[in-house]
Design a protein around this motif. Structure first.
Motif, PDB file in Angstrom:
ATOM      1  N   MET A 232       2.174 -16.001 -51.784  1.00  0.00           N
ATOM      2  CA  MET A 232       1.096 -16.355 -51.076  1.00  0.00           C
ATOM      3  C   MET A 232      -0.254 -15.865 -51.499  1.00  0.00           C
ATOM      4  O   MET A 232      -0.387 -15.105 -52.311  1.00  0.00           O
ATOM      5  CB  MET A 232       1.301 -15.776 -49.664  1.00  0.00           C
ATOM      6  N   ARG A 233      -1.215 -16.906 -51.131  1.00  0.00           N
ATOM      7  CA  ARG A 233      -2.570 -16.809 -51.514  1.00  0.00           C
ATOM      8  C   ARG A 233      -3.406 -17.030 -50.318  1.00  0.00           C
ATOM      9  O   ARG A 233      -3.346 -18.027 -49.645  1.00  0.00           O
ATOM     10  CB  ARG A 233      -2.959 -17.724 -52.845  1.00  0.00           C
ATOM     11  N   LEU A 234      -4.366 -15.994 -50.179  1.00  0.00           N
ATOM     12  CA  LEU A 234      -5.374 -16.313 -48.833  1.00  0.00           C
ATOM     13  C   LEU A 234      -6.655 -16.630 -49.353  1.00  0.00           C
ATOM     14  O   LEU A 234      -7.257 -16.016 -50.390  1.00  0.00           O
ATOM     15  CB  LEU A 234      -5.267 -15.171 -47.924  1.00  0.00           C
ATOM     16  N   SER A 235      -7.603 -17.449 -48.691  1.00  0.00           N
ATOM     17  CA  SER A 235      -8.805 -17.757 -48.811  1.00  0.00           C
ATOM     18  C   SER A 235      -9.484 -17.874 -47.456  1.00  0.00           C
ATOM     19  O   SER A 235      -8.887 -18.434 -46.521  1.00  0.00           O
ATOM     20  CB  SER A 235      -8.951 -18.900 -49.768  1.00  0.00           C
ATOM     21  N   SER A 236     -10.766 -18.220 -47.498  1.00  0.00           N
ATOM     22  CA  SER A 236     -11.668 -18.637 -46.140  1.00  0.00           C
ATOM     23  C   SER A 236     -12.345 -19.909 -46.460  1.00  0.00           C
ATOM     24  O   SER A 236     -12.666 -20.104 -47.788  1.00  0.00           O
ATOM     25  CB  SER A 236     -12.266 -17.535 -45.684  1.00  0.00           C
ATOM     26  N   VAL A 237     -12.468 -20.762 -45.704  1.00  0.00           N
ATOM     27  CA  VAL A 237     -13.398 -21.766 -45.610  1.00  0.00           C
ATOM     28  C   VAL A 237     -14.286 -21.838 -44.417  1.00  0.00           C
ATOM     29  O   VAL A 237     -13.989 -21.480 -43.287  1.00  0.00           O
ATOM     30  CB  VAL A 237     -12.502 -23.271 -45.637  1.00  0.00           C
TER      31      VAL A 237
END
Length: 443
Positions: free
Chosen positions: A17-22
């Motif tokens: 899993m990889r998390l990021s924000s927009v």
């Protein structure tokens, strides 16, 4: 609510899993910084809508391709990038502070076909659930929506969306994700969404008048405070039935012309569950939820579905399906208006506010036949399979009737496939599977 943390399929996606924000492409205008919630929004705040879209193969789609249109989309759907806060009087609202949404990316060791075979089988009923991010509102760091993109080893992928019901209903969620796909295909600026006037919303404290009757489709629960979750009294499980067009056509052949698959399938499941229940009185009344009439493509997200109840004055288990269809079709008691009478009153007595469960307060049938879940496109490809479900369901359970992969009129007397997603207490679901297979050849 039952946790899926012990499900053996989870490790296959969480291992990478990889998390990021927009965030929105532009700063939200000052006049839109506060998104007030309607009484209906707040009556549904303990529920969460989850959708998963499967694509058999998508060529040349990168992580950047998936994230880029989200900036412009959040510019239009700015409340989705906000956070839940409270006014001084305690009433929740969404502060449109452009905090953004969390994007989750994962990889899976199976092919799309292998995963669907497992998800549609008896052993892993919650396999759909793990492809949409789990969340709960109330904590300042939690979000209204969370997309989850999963790549499969075959080159296919899934798009999962977790959508807080307080933001809008399932049709709003579907419109949101469809517009994301349109922006990806054509990034030219899109029209602004129609924002309803503030007069449609209340600024009064969220307090429930103790002397007014609660609508039948709602169940009062103790106030949950700032973490918008409520536990079940039993283990709930989710299962999906695929009802093919030929079977739908057979069911409809004995009904009136205007009757849809929703009414017939609801009647069959209502009758079947009444036979299973120890106390048949519990199934005399059920709740119905359907889309309002009219176009919603450019509307701001909202909870505009129409709630009603129907009550049988006979033993449902012994009734003909046509009798139950007649009740569902012609004897509905509409109850949306009662929300405004019951909620938003000044609470001078100091009585503590209540929260509510809607889906599953009574056995609830949700008509999503008109939802356009197969209109999402990625690089010209449409999904091969889509499923929606609801989290936070009460102990009486919920039944969602959705279009299937081949849904659509294929002639004057043939209707399309339907997907029926059921969330029920585990023991009832096991009996329902047997009942539907034995008497109706639905599996």
């Amino acid at each position: 609510m039952a946790s899926t943390s012990t499900n053996p399929v989870i490790h296959r996606t969480k291992s990478s899993m990889r998390l990021s924000s927009v965030v929105p492409a532009t700063v939200t205008a000052e006049e839109h910084k506060v998104h007030e919630l309607t009484n209906m929004d707040l009556a549904l705040k303990l529920h969460y809508i989850k959708g998963v879209y499967y694509f058999s193969r998508v060529e040349g789609v990168t992580s950047y391709d998936l994230k880029k249109p989200m900036f412009q989309l959040l510019q239009l759907y700015f409340p989705a990038a906000g956070r839940v806060r409270r006014l001084e009087n305690g009433r929740p609202f969404i502060k449109c502070n452009d905090s953004g949404v969390r994007i989750v990316e994962a990889r899976c060791d199976e092919t799309v076909d292998e995963w669907l075979a497992m998800a549609l089988g008896d052993d892993h009923d919650s396999s759909f659930d793990v492809l949409a991010y789990n969340q709960a509102l109330g904590d300042p760091d939690h979000l209204d929506i969370s997309p989850l993109f999963t790549w499969f080893k075959c080159g296919g992928m899934s798009v999962g969306i977790s959508w807080a019901n307080v933001l809008g209903d399932a049709f709003s969620a579907s419109t949101f994700i469809n517009l994301w796909g349109k922006i990806m295909a054509d990034p030219v600026p899109h029209k602004s969404l129609h924002i309803p006037p503030d007069s449609a919303k209340s600024k009064l404290p969220l307090s429930v008048h103790p002397n007014l009757i609660t609508p039948s489709f709602l169940k009062r629960v103790d106030s949950v405070g700032d973490l918008w979750l409520t536990p079940n009294n039993c283990r709930m499980k989710t299962h999906t039935f695929h009802v093919h067009a030929e079977k739908i056509n057979q069911f409809l052949s004995d009904q009136k012309p205007k009757v849809s698959a929703f009414e017939v399938l609801s009647a069959i499941i209502w009758k079947s569950l009444s036979k299973i229940k120890e106390n048949a009185e519990e199934t005399r009344m059920v709740s119905l939820c359907k889309n309002k009439s009219g176009e919603r493509q450019l509307e701001f997200p909202s909870n505009e579905m129409v709630w009603s109840t129907v009550e049988a004055d006979f033993w449902v288990a012994e009734a003909e399906v046509s009798e139950l269809v007649e009740l569902i079709f012609n004897k509905r008691k509409y109850e949306n208006y009662m929300i405004e009478d019951m909620m938003g009153n000044d609470n001078e007595s100091g009585e503590e506010s209540s929260d509510f469960i809607a889906y599953g307060a009574k056995l609830t049938f949700v008509n999503l036949e008109e939802i356009e879940i197969y209109e999402l496109e990625l690089k010209g490809q449409k999904p091969v399979y889509v499923n929606y479900s609801i989290n936070g369901v009460g102990d009486e359970g919920v039944v969602l009737v959705l279009p299937g992969p081949k849904c659509g009129k294929q002639g004057n007397d043939v209707d399309g496939d339907r997907i029926v997603t059921v969330v029920l207490p585990e023991n009832q679901l096991a009996h329902l599977k047997v009942e539907l297979q034995k008497n109706w050849y639905i599996a």
